[in-house]
Design a protein around this motif. Structure first.
Motif, PDB file in Angstrom:
ATOM      1  N   TRP A  71       0.896  -1.195   0.153  1.00 11.36           N
ATOM      2  CA  TRP A  71      -0.036  -0.069   0.072  1.00 11.36           C
ATOM      3  C   TRP A  71       0.931   1.293  -0.097  1.00 11.36           C
ATOM      4  N   VAL A  72       0.361   2.395  -0.597  1.00  9.19           N
ATOM      5  CA  VAL A  72       1.129   3.628  -0.581  1.00  9.19           C
ATOM      6  C   VAL A  72       0.169   4.651  -0.418  1.00  9.19           C
ATOM      7  N   ASN A  73       0.618   5.740   0.186  1.00  2.94           N
ATOM      8  CA  ASN A  73      -0.188   6.911   0.504  1.00  2.94           C
ATOM      9  C   ASN A  73      -0.351   7.916  -0.849  1.00  2.94           C
ATOM     10  N   VAL A  74      -1.402   8.295  -1.236  1.00  2.00           N
ATOM     11  CA  VAL A  74      -1.598   9.060  -2.337  1.00  2.00           C
ATOM     12  C   VAL A  74      -0.935  10.390  -2.275  1.00  2.00           C
ATOM     13  N   ASN A  75      -1.114  11.021  -1.252  1.00  2.00           N
ATOM     14  CA  ASN A  75      -0.764  12.408  -0.826  1.00  2.00           C
ATOM     15  C   ASN A  75       0.623  12.535  -1.057  1.00  2.00           C
ATOM     16  N   ASP A  76       1.368  11.725  -0.114  1.00  2.00           N
ATOM     17  CA  ASP A  76       2.875  11.883  -0.008  1.00  2.00           C
ATOM     18  C   ASP A  76       3.705  10.747  -0.537  1.00  2.00           C
ATOM     19  N   ASN A  77       3.245   9.800  -0.863  1.00  2.00           N
ATOM     20  CA  ASN A  77       3.782   8.442  -1.605  1.00  2.00           C
ATOM     21  C   ASN A  77       4.567   7.622  -0.274  1.00  2.00           C
ATOM     22  N   THR A  78       4.314   8.188   0.862  1.00  2.00           N
ATOM     23  CA  THR A  78       4.801   7.122   2.054  1.00  2.00           C
ATOM     24  C   THR A  78       4.296   5.912   2.026  1.00  2.00           C
ATOM     25  N   LEU A  79       5.056   4.870   2.476  1.00  2.00           N
ATOM     26  CA  LEU A  79       4.566   3.677   2.569  1.00  2.00           C
ATOM     27  C   LEU A  79       3.583   3.110   3.670  1.00  2.00           C
ATOM     28  N   GLU A  80       2.361   2.509   3.010  1.00  2.00           N
ATOM     29  CA  GLU A  80       1.357   2.284   3.925  1.00  2.00           C
ATOM     30  C   GLU A  80       1.007   0.851   4.174  1.00  2.00           C
ATOM     31  N   GLY A  81       1.827  -0.236   3.704  1.00  2.00           N
ATOM     32  CA  GLY A  81       1.824  -1.462   4.005  1.00  2.00           C
ATOM     33  C   GLY A  81       2.938  -2.461   3.375  1.00  2.00           C
ATOM     34  N   ILE A  82       3.166  -3.535   4.063  1.00  2.00           N
ATOM     35  CA  ILE A  82       4.050  -4.414   3.458  1.00  2.00           C
ATOM     36  C   ILE A  82       3.282  -5.909   3.482  1.00  2.00           C
ATOM     37  N   ARG A  83       4.174  -6.663   2.641  1.00  2.00           N
ATOM     38  CA  ARG A  83       3.855  -8.068   2.756  1.00  2.00           C
ATOM     39  C   ARG A  83       5.190  -8.917   2.404  1.00  2.00           C
ATOM     40  N   HIS A  84       5.123  -9.952   3.239  1.00  2.00           N
ATOM     41  CA  HIS A  84       6.588 -10.745   3.190  1.00  2.00           C
ATOM     42  C   HIS A  84       6.709 -11.378   1.764  1.00  2.00           C
ATOM     43  N   LYS A  85       7.756 -11.625   1.175  1.00  2.00           N
ATOM     44  CA  LYS A  85       7.841 -12.364  -0.197  1.00  2.00           C
ATOM     45  C   LYS A  85       7.433 -13.767   0.012  1.00  2.00           C
ATOM     46  N   SER A  86       7.902 -14.337   1.119  1.00  4.16           N
ATOM     47  CA  SER A  86       7.326 -15.811   1.220  1.00  4.16           C
ATOM     48  C   SER A  86       6.726 -16.280   2.662  1.00  4.16           C
ATOM     49  N   LEU A  87       6.600 -15.569   3.594  1.00 11.43           N
ATOM     50  CA  LEU A  87       6.198 -16.006   4.918  1.00 11.43           C
ATOM     51  C   LEU A  87       4.848 -15.164   4.951  1.00 11.43           C
ATOM     52  N   PRO A  88       3.692 -15.999   5.684  1.00 13.12           N
ATOM     53  CA  PRO A  88       2.399 -15.379   5.941  1.00 13.12           C
ATOM     54  C   PRO A  88       2.224 -14.353   6.725  1.00 13.12           C
ATOM     55  N   VAL A  89       3.014 -13.048   6.256  1.00 11.56           N
ATOM     56  CA  VAL A  89       2.980 -12.170   7.140  1.00 11.56           C
ATOM     57  C   VAL A  89       2.736 -10.721   6.260  1.00 11.56           C
ATOM     58  N   SER A  90       2.088  -9.905   6.964  1.00 12.85           N
ATOM     59  CA  SER A  90       1.720  -8.500   6.140  1.00 12.85           C
ATOM     60  C   SER A  90       1.418  -7.628   7.290  1.00 12.85           C
ATOM     61  N   SER A  91       1.273  -6.325   6.889  1.00 11.01           N
ATOM     62  CA  SER A  91       0.871  -5.073   7.786  1.00 11.01           C
ATOM     63  C   SER A  91       0.449  -3.871   7.143  1.00 11.01           C
ATOM     64  N   VAL A  92      -0.353  -3.099   7.938  1.00 12.73           N
ATOM     65  CA  VAL A  92      -0.677  -1.624   7.153  1.00 12.73           C
ATOM     66  C   VAL A  92      -0.267  -0.691   8.179  1.00 12.73           C
ATOM     67  N   GLN A  93      -0.145   0.465   7.829  1.00 14.86           N
ATOM     68  CA  GLN A  93      -0.070   1.756   8.392  1.00 14.86           C
ATOM     69  C   GLN A  93      -1.042   2.232   9.112  1.00 14.86           C
ATOM     70  N   PHE A  94      -2.193   1.927   8.172  1.00 13.33           N
ATOM     71  CA  PHE A  94      -3.630   2.661   8.579  1.00 13.33           C
ATOM     72  C   PHE A  94      -4.370   1.946   9.458  1.00 13.33           C
ATOM     73  N   HIS A  95      -5.633   2.614   9.802  1.00 18.66           N
ATOM     74  CA  HIS A  95      -6.429   1.708  10.853  1.00 18.66           C
ATOM     75  C   HIS A  95      -7.752   1.220  10.160  1.00 18.66           C
ATOM     76  N   PRO A  96      -7.741   0.063   9.777  1.00 20.84           N
ATOM     77  CA  PRO A  96      -8.827  -0.506   9.027  1.00 20.84           C
ATOM     78  C   PRO A  96     -10.217  -0.574   9.881  1.00 20.84           C
ATOM     79  N   GLU A  97     -10.153  -0.296  11.274  1.00 25.31           N
ATOM     80  CA  GLU A  97     -11.250  -0.308  12.157  1.00 25.31           C
ATOM     81  C   GLU A  97     -12.084   0.928  12.007  1.00 25.31           C
ATOM     82  N   ALA A  98     -11.313   1.978  11.508  1.00 30.20           N
ATOM     83  CA  ALA A  98     -11.769   3.304  10.838  1.00 30.20           C
ATOM     84  C   ALA A  98     -12.711   3.739  11.923  1.00 30.20           C
ATOM     85  N   SER A  99     -12.363   4.236  13.391  1.00 32.53           N
ATOM     86  CA  SER A  99     -13.248   4.852  14.331  1.00 32.53           C
ATOM     87  C   SER A  99     -12.347   5.695  14.973  1.00 32.53           C
ATOM     88  N   PRO A 100     -12.193   7.263  14.795  1.00 34.82           N
ATOM     89  CA  PRO A 100     -12.957   7.722  13.830  1.00 34.82           C
ATOM     90  C   PRO A 100     -12.465   7.704  12.346  1.00 34.82           C
TER      91      PRO A 100
END
Length: 362
Positions: free
Chosen positions: A309-338
């Protein structure tokens, strides 16, 4: 506006703003940030990721629908202070249980109103985050007092202030997740509960042995405040866990996971805080509006992971995924409250990674 108590907002490397104190009347110091959410001030107040910070609300009127106990993101606020253009003394909402000022008094949070929050926000955007003091305007505000107050501020041990004191379990019939609590929001736990997960929530500094003892299907690294480099023992635990279970992370959890794989983290000029940040999924090319709250960002990837994932405003990284392991993450909040509900599917993607990653025996 109560004009009986004059107060000042004093920036360490910038101007002084005059206003009026409310809430718990006691001088406070913190790192000042601004957040751009139009609603959700209660969730902002109770988000543990704001621990040790003075939060400036860019929306001008705060408190108009009051506070209710159901929408709390934690048992109590952890922020150091609040800055608003104008507070509402007469909230109008059927769910209101307490006024904003009463809530701040109850939780010993100093606040100031009457500030030109637009000018303050522009200063922070141009000059970066800095320390600040909210103080009663009197003769005691000497240079010596202010220096001592600024020097007293430290956010190094902030994780220990917001993490759970002991492990606890939330029952469910689905996947069993070990949740590492760095200051987790209740909205995240609720999102996982709605998907049937059994959750065993561990304090931030729990050992690998303690975590694996419950034989979880996967590991969830939560959001939280502070500099990820200040908790190296947690990073060492994560380095071990990624080879034993599927691991997913949000916000601080994303940063810690990235460091564990050799990525570099840097402090942003003024961070991302609010519910209106556009992010792009690099696999599908689709954009979503996200809720965010962070001061640090992954600035350089290692060879082990790829950007997701990448931020559209400033192109900062917003998420990664490992190339072989079942591992991933995001910088933003999917639960979205607020914030918006666009990215709730991220939890389903996380659970799919865990389900397909298998359950390795330690």
């Amino acid at each position: 506006m109560d004009k009986n108590i004059k107060a000042k907002l004093i920036l360490e490397n910038g101007p002084t703003f005059n206003g009026y104190a409310f809430g718990h009347i006691k001088d406070t110091v913190g790192e000042i940030v601004f957040t751009t959410g139009l609603t959700g001030y209660q969730e902002t107040l109770t988000d543990p990721s704001f621990a040790g910070q003075i939060v400036c609300m860019t929306y001008p009127l705060i408190g108009n629908y009051g506070i209710n106990l159901e929408d709390m993101e934690a048992e109590k606020p952890h922020l150091s202070g609040l800055v608003v253009r104008s507070k509402c003394d007469y909230p109008n909402n059927w769910r209101c249980e307490i006024k904003l000022e009463g809530f701040l008094k109850q939780n010993k949070i100093m606040a100031i109103e009457g500030i030109d929050t637009r000018a303050l926000t522009r200063f922070l955007r141009n000059n970066g985050t800095t320390k600040a003091i909210i103080a009663i305007d009197n003769e005691e505000l000497t240079e010596e007092y202010l220096k001592e107050k600024f020097d007293s501020y430290s956010n190094i041990d902030v994780i220990s202030q917001v993490t759970s004191k002991e492990a606890y379990t939330i029952e469910g019939n689905g996947l069993h997740l070990a949740v590492i609590d760095f200051g987790i929001k209740r909205g995240i736990l609720e999102s996982l509960k709605k998907r049937g997960c059994k959750l065993t929530v561990f304090p931030a500094f729990s050992s690998v042995e303690e975590i694996l003892k419950v034989n979880p299907d996967g590991i969830f690294l939560s959001n939280g405040p502070g500099d990820p480099y200040y908790i190296p023992q947690v990073i060492e635990n994560i380095k071990e866990l990624v080879n034993l279970r599927p691991v997913v992370g949000i916000c601080l959890g994303h940063q810690l996971l990235s460091i564990a794989f050799g990525c570099k983290i840097e402090r942003m000029k003024f961070g991302h805080h609010g519910g209106n940040h556009p992010v792009k999924n690099l696999e599908t090319g689709r954009c979503y509006i996200s809720s965010q709250n962070h001061e640090f960002v992954v600035s350089e990837l290692s060879e082990e992971v790829m950007a997701s994932w990448v931020n559209v405003n400033d192109n900062t990284l917003e998420g990664i995924r490992h190339k072989s392991l079942p591992v991933s993450s995001v910088q933003f909040h999917p639960e979205a409250s607020p914030g918006p509900l666009d990215t709730g599917f991220i939890f389903d993607d996380f659970l799919k990674i865990i389900a397909e990653g298998g359950n390795k025996n330690a």
